[in-house]
Design an enzyme around this catalytic site. Structure first.
Site, PDB file in Angstrom:
ATOM      1  N   SER A 151      -4.352   5.912  -1.629  1.00 34.42           N
ATOM      2  CA  SER A 151      -3.401   6.972  -1.988  1.00 34.42           C
ATOM      3  C   SER A 151      -3.439   7.452  -3.431  1.00 34.42           C
ATOM      4  CB  SER A 151      -1.983   6.534  -1.657  1.00 34.42           C
ATOM      5  OG  SER A 151      -1.762   6.726  -0.300  1.00 34.42           O
ATOM      6  N   SER A 187      -1.409   9.418  -0.196  1.00 35.66           N
ATOM      7  CA  SER A 187      -0.017   9.822  -0.161  1.00 35.66           C
ATOM      8  C   SER A 187       0.514  10.299  -1.523  1.00 35.66           C
ATOM      9  CB  SER A 187       0.853   8.670   0.340  1.00 35.66           C
ATOM     10  OG  SER A 187       0.776   7.581  -0.554  1.00 35.66           O
ATOM     11  N   LYS A 239       5.602   9.081  -8.972  1.00 34.37           N
ATOM     12  CA  LYS A 239       5.689   9.133  -7.508  1.00 34.37           C
ATOM     13  C   LYS A 239       7.052   8.632  -7.066  1.00 34.37           C
ATOM     14  CE  LYS A 239       2.951   7.643  -3.446  1.00 34.37           C
ATOM     15  NZ  LYS A 239       1.748   6.890  -3.006  1.00 34.37           N
TER      16      LYS A 239
HETATM   17  N1  GLN Z   1      -3.870   7.044   3.911  1.00 37.89           N
HETATM   18  C1  GLN Z   1      -3.564   5.652   3.973  1.00 37.89           C
HETATM   19  C2  GLN Z   1      -2.427   5.414   4.941  1.00 37.89           C
HETATM   20  O1  GLN Z   1      -2.000   6.356   5.521  1.00 37.89           O
HETATM   21  C3  GLN Z   1      -3.275   5.094   2.618  1.00 37.89           C
HETATM   22  C4  GLN Z   1      -1.882   5.253   2.153  1.00 37.89           C
HETATM   23  C5  GLN Z   1      -1.627   4.633   0.805  1.00 37.89           C
HETATM   24  O2  GLN Z   1      -2.542   4.212   0.102  1.00 37.89           O
HETATM   25  N2  GLN Z   1      -0.363   4.538   0.455  1.00 37.89           N
HETATM   26  O3  GLN Z   1      -1.977   4.347   5.131  1.00 37.89           O
END
Ligand code: GLN
Length: 496
Positions: free
Chosen positions: A181, A157, A82
């Site tokens: 994410s 994400s 990532k």
């Molecule tokens: N969807 C969540 C957010 O928008 C989690 C994001 C993540 O785990 N990096 O914050």
């Protein structure tokens, strides 16, 4: 569900055995992965950058280490990273214009450990800008598409990390999970993905989003690969004071030990009206499958779940607003152009206005607001109290004898690109089942469960297991039993 034979790829542990035994070279494996990416990623856009020459050179070095007799648990395994994890080569952009040209002077500890174990990094995976989002549509460099249906999102994400595996490009990737994410995209792409206990994996070299929540973890096509990768990346790191000194077991070794007298807690809240019918149906099937495995299913209550999203969307933006303050165009980040006579404040504001996308700006404003004097007690301090109560809910379930709590990873299967983009709250609501796990600091794993036909396409559906802190071993064993009881293992998306 469809007539076609399910497509599988060689899992990481098998590649590592073949390369270790000299049956296949790391160079061949790497070259094959790079070919797959070159032919397939134009449609999927899992990668922001690939490292053709360097990956092949690194693969040659792995082959040389094998010939020299080294034992490498991930020998020749191609991995996607990532792009919020720093590498000494290539760019680390966090999918943000702010870091479009950033080159890190160092490599993240978890990536360094993968390299030491013989893995070959083939490229950097797309993400929502600074990991803020759940669809990978918030990338400044364009969205990633779900390999199961290119008109749908892969989740986020870590959507690039998930799509890279689900498309069959690589068997393993690293993601980060602040509020779901890893687990949500794993669910939407039919993969295994684990968020370890807070502190299990060093965050040195992970660009911080919300420091009290962030964790790094693997995504893979089978439980064994995630266990293997986890054993490699876990452990204390002098460069991350929050990393835990707990000994790291060989997670893959104990995988097939049966989990005797297994008790699983099913929270009342997991049967939320928000669940898509396909998710609700698969969840009930999963419960029956666990019963079939001899598990005892108990109904539990996690009453604070209802406040999880509200608490998370205060705590995470609050920490993000502070972590992202460093991107001012001077210390870090792309610097805006100034006209003669314009001042320093203009430089800061213009750099941040041009460098950050709308979702990141929204989070910074939200976070700054909930921390501002006069509001901090009402918002931030209260959210911390809720956080403590969320942890207490889980503790009670484990004290009652639950080995794990069973929930969907997300209320929806993969949704259409653009479907929720105009409505930030709709996207936040997808995090219902994941954020409480980060707020409580617990380990959580997504395992593929089955699939459903949605508008004529087969879409994967996963389940999530949440365990007590540092009990990844037992979570992985439960996940492995579940995997072994089904027919999904190793599956990736059919070729489009
Ligand atoms: N969807 C969540 C957010 O928008 C989690 C994001 C993540 O785990 N990096 O914050």
């Amino acid at each position: 569900m469809t007539g076609a034979t399910p497509r599988t790829i060689t899992p990481a542990h098998e590649i590592a055995s073949q390369v270790s035994a000299g049956a296949r070279s790391a160079r061949d494996v790497t070259a094959a992965a790079l070919r797959e990416i070159a032919s397939g990623d134009r449609e999927v856009h899992a990668f922001l950058e690939t490292f053709e020459d360097k990956a092949l050179r690194d693969a040659d070095a792995v082959d040389a280490r094998i010939r020299a007799g080294e034992k490498l648990p991930l020998a020749g395994v191609p991995v996607a990273i990532k792009d919020n994890l720093c590498l000494e080569w290539g760019k680390t952009t966090c999918a943000s214009k702010m870091l479009a040209e950033f080159r890190s002077p160092y490599t993240a500890t978890c990536v360094r450990k993968l390299l030491d174990a013989g893995a070959v990094i083939v490229g950097k995976a797309n993400l929502d800008e600074f990991a803020m989002g759940g669809s990978t549509e918030h990338s400044a460099f364009g969205p990633t598409r779900n390999p199961w249906d290119l008109s749908r999102v892969p989740g986020g994400s870590s959507g690039g990390s998930a799509a890279a595996v689900a498309a069959g490009f690589v068997p393993l990737s690293l993601g980060s999970d602040t509020g779901g994410s890893i687990r949500q995209p794993a669910g939407l792409c039919g993969l295994v993905g684990i968020k370890p206990t807070y502190g299990r994996v060093s965050r040195f070299g992970l660009v911080a989003f919300a420091s009290s929540l962030d964790q790094v973890g693997p995504l893979s096509t089978c439980v064994r690969d995630s266990a293997l990768a986890l054993s490699v990346i876990c452990g204390q790191d002098a460069r991350d004071a929050t990393s835990s000194a707990r000994p790291v077991p060989d997670f893959a070794a104990g995988l097939d030990e049966p989990v005797r007298g297994l008790t699983l807690g099913v929270p009342r809240q997991a049967r939320s009206d928000a669940n898509h019918p396909a998710v609700a149906a698969e969840f009930e099937r999963a419960i029956e499958r666990f019963r079939g495995l001899g598990a005892k299913i108990v109904d539990i209550d996690l009453p604070m779940t209802d406040h999880g999203i509200a608490a998370y969307y205060i705590v995470a933006p609050a920490e993000a607003s502070s972590n992202l303050a460093r991107f001012d165009g001077i210390r870090y980040g792309t610097r805006a152009k100034l006209a003669p006579g314009e001042d320093l404040l203009t430089l800061y504001t213009r750099s941040r206005a041009e460098g950050f996308g709308p979702e990141v700006q929204r989070r910074i404003m939200l976070g700054t607001h909930v921390l501002s004097s006069g509001y901090a007690d009402a918002y931030y301090v209260n959210a911390l109290k809720v956080r403590r109560l969320i942890k207490r809910d889980y503790d009670r379930a484990f004290e009652r004898g639950c080995h794990a709590v069973l929930m969907p990873p997300a209320p929806s299967p993969a949704f259409k690109l653009g479907e929720k983009l105009g409505d930030p709250l709709a996207l936040y609501l997808e995090d219902l089942y994941t954020v409480t796990v980060n707020l409580a600091g617990l380990p959580g794993i997504t395992v593929p469960s089955g699939s459903a036909m949605v508008e004529g396409r087969e879409l994967p559906i996963g389940i999530q297991l949440v365990g007590p802190a540092f009990e990844e071993s037992s979570l992985l064993r439960i996940a492995r039993q579940y995997e072994a009881s089904g027919a999904w293992m190793g599956r990736v998306a059919p070729r489009g």
